[in-house]
Design a protein around this motif. Structure first.
Motif, PDB file in Angstrom:
ATOM      1  N   UNK A  37       0.794  -1.225   0.000  1.00  0.00           N
ATOM      2  CA  UNK A  37       0.000   0.000   0.000  1.00  0.00           C
ATOM      3  C   UNK A  37       0.826   1.273   0.000  1.00  0.00           C
ATOM      4  N   UNK A  38       2.049   1.225   0.469  1.00  0.00           N
ATOM      5  CA  UNK A  38       2.832   2.455   0.490  1.00  0.00           C
ATOM      6  C   UNK A  38       4.302   2.157   0.194  1.00  0.00           C
ATOM      7  N   UNK A  39       4.612   1.950  -1.108  1.00  0.00           N
ATOM      8  CA  UNK A  39       5.988   1.593  -1.455  1.00  0.00           C
ATOM      9  C   UNK A  39       7.002   2.652  -1.028  1.00  0.00           C
ATOM     10  N   UNK A  40       6.604   3.936  -1.011  1.00  0.00           N
ATOM     11  CA  UNK A  40       7.582   4.966  -0.649  1.00  0.00           C
ATOM     12  C   UNK A  40       7.964   4.843   0.822  1.00  0.00           C
ATOM     13  N   UNK A  41       6.966   4.607   1.674  1.00  0.00           N
ATOM     14  CA  UNK A  41       7.260   4.402   3.094  1.00  0.00           C
ATOM     15  C   UNK A  41       8.107   3.151   3.274  1.00  0.00           C
ATOM     16  N   UNK A  42       7.774   2.122   2.476  1.00  0.00           N
ATOM     17  CA  UNK A  42       8.519   0.865   2.556  1.00  0.00           C
ATOM     18  C   UNK A  42       9.989   1.097   2.269  1.00  0.00           C
ATOM     19  N   UNK A  43      10.249   1.914   1.219  1.00  0.00           N
ATOM     20  CA  UNK A  43      11.646   2.163   0.871  1.00  0.00           C
ATOM     21  C   UNK A  43      12.360   2.997   1.922  1.00  0.00           C
ATOM     22  N   UNK A  44      11.635   3.977   2.497  1.00  0.00           N
ATOM     23  CA  UNK A  44      12.333   4.841   3.437  1.00  0.00           C
ATOM     24  C   UNK A  44      12.592   4.130   4.765  1.00  0.00           C
TER      25      UNK A  44
END
Lengths: 198, 239
Positions: free
Chosen positions: A99-106
């Motif tokens: 649901x939130x790849x950007x949060x996952x990456x950070x």
């Protein structure tokens, strides 16, 4: 009402980070910006809130001598608790990735490291040693998760500001973070005695 | 068999091996440099004896977890390595917990959940991930012991400072007896210092209540980092 009281106590008075120093590793490492701190805090609330009741059920119905096996299996407690936590973290990781790849990456490496976040296992062990009931264990889990969330947001905000201050070079970064945490711990102590009077 | 072969090729205590043991004490200290393992540590530093027991437990778990993981490193599939490591650590911690319960029950009660929390002590896990999975058993064992000692060193420094200034004693509660260092008996603390510190040197000193609070360990560790980085300039955080 008792559960609400316990929630407040776990979140403020007996804050996982500021009173017991549990979960310090990720607390110090991820608190450089508010954004990542927020994501990790939410993940911790979720994992704590879920694993605590599951571990309560395991402890009550599998491990104790009144459980389904009818014998004292408490020496298996550590291994079972950590297995539950590891699988829950895996679940959270998959959900966040979807649901939130950007949060996952950070969040990067720190997401799997929630498994070894002492606050999670510590919460379950406190629950066992304090002999909470099922309802109370849910409240305690949510409360300590919320307290952890508050603490990491607070220190992330302070660390974002302190970058502009003139700190001695040798104290910059880590050293300062420790001292700020100590001061925050003392501030949180003034909340001691919060009680809804049930 | 594999182990003896390793020992023949590399000296048992060569320069590299000694470095593995001494590096974590200062320039690569797990607590002040790698920022690992603070979690389960700071709550046990109110008394030196508690810190000592905790350090011994961590050295044991760290060393043997590294040894076992390193022996199994070619057999562990990388997808499930976390679980395997956790099971190894949890097994060792259970051994420590049960032996402590049998040997010294009051200390076991005092440390309560913190022995269990060695499982999630990031030092153990971190060293297994970073070192043992890629190195031979003997060297991994030394690395584990070294990091355990580095952690224990910081723990004991904090505990000594906190106990002397907070309670005026040293090694209170240990089976070897306690030393009264400074301070007269303080009304609020008198349950800790039953002998009124008669033999102490600075009896005018009043115990500092701050040192008993958990927050003080944060200040002390901050100051330790400050001191260490002032003489070891390479460690300074540039950002």
């Amino acid at each position: 009402m008792e559960a609400l009281n316990l929630f407040l106590k776990a979140a403020f008075v007996e804050n996982m980070v500021l009173a017991y120093f549990l979960g310090m590793c990720s607390y110090l490492a991820v608190s450089k910006t508010i954004k990542t701190a927020f994501g990790l805090g939410l993940a911790v609330i979720f994992v704590l809130g879920i694993t605590m009741p599951i571990n309560w059920l395991i402890n009550e119905y599998l491990l104790s001598d009144t459980g389904i096996f009818g014998m004292d299996l408490t020496f298996l407690r550590f291994i079972l608790f950590i297995a539950v936590i590891a699988s829950m973290v895996q679940l959270v990781e998959m959900v966040i990735e979807k649901f939130s790849p950007s949060l996952y990456n950070s969040l990067g490496i720190f997401l799997p490291l929630i498994t070894v976040n002492c606050a999670i296992l510590g919460g379950s062990l406190f629950m066992v040693s304090r002999e909470y009931s099922f309802g109370n264990s849910v409240a305690f889990g949510m409360g300590s998760g919320f307290g952890w969330f508050l603490a990491i947001i607070a220190i992330a905000a302070i660390r974002e500001k302190i970058r502009y201050s003139n700190v001695p070079p040798a104290l910059r970064g880590l050293g300062m973070a420790f001292i700020i945490t100590g001061l925050m711990g003392m501030a949180f102590m003034s909340l001691m005695g919060i009680d809804l009077g049930v | 068999m594999a182990e003896t072969a390793v020992q023949e090729k590399e000296p048992l205590f060569g320069k590299k091996e000694r470095k593995l043991l001494t590096d974590p004490l200062d320039s690569n200290n797990p607590v002040t440099v790698q920022v690992l393992g603070i979690c389960s540590a700071l709550a046990v530093t109110t008394l030196t004896f508690k810190a000592l027991v905790m350090s011994v437990a961590v050295v044991f778990v760290c060393g043997f977890a590294a040894l076992i993981t390193s022996l199994l490193r070619n057999m562990i599939p990388s997808q499930v390595r976390m679980i395997v490591q956790l099971v190894i650590i949890a097994g060792l911690v259970t051994i420590v917990e049960l032996s402590l319960k049998a040997l010294n029950y009051p200390v076991y009660k005092d440390l309560s959940v913190f022995i269990g929390l060695i499982i999630t002590n990031c030092i153990v896990m971190g060293r297994l991930e970073a070192f043992s999975l890629a190195n031979k058993p003997w060297r991994s064992f030394l690395d584990g012991i070294g990091n355990g000692l580095g952690y224990g060193l910081i723990l004991i420094i904090i505990a000594v400072i906190r106990e002397i200034f907070g309670k005026g004693t040293l090694m209170a509660g240990s089976p070897f007896g306690q030393f009264n260092i400074i301070g007269a008996s303080n009304e609020t603390m008198s349950y800790m210092i039953n002998t009124a510190a008669e033999g102490s040197w600075f009896s005018w000193y009043t115990n500092n209540g701050l040192m008993v609070l958990p927050a003080s360990s944060m200040f002390i560790i901050g100051i330790i980092i400050w001191v260490q980085r002032s003489w070891n300039k390479e460690l300074v955080d540039i950002s």
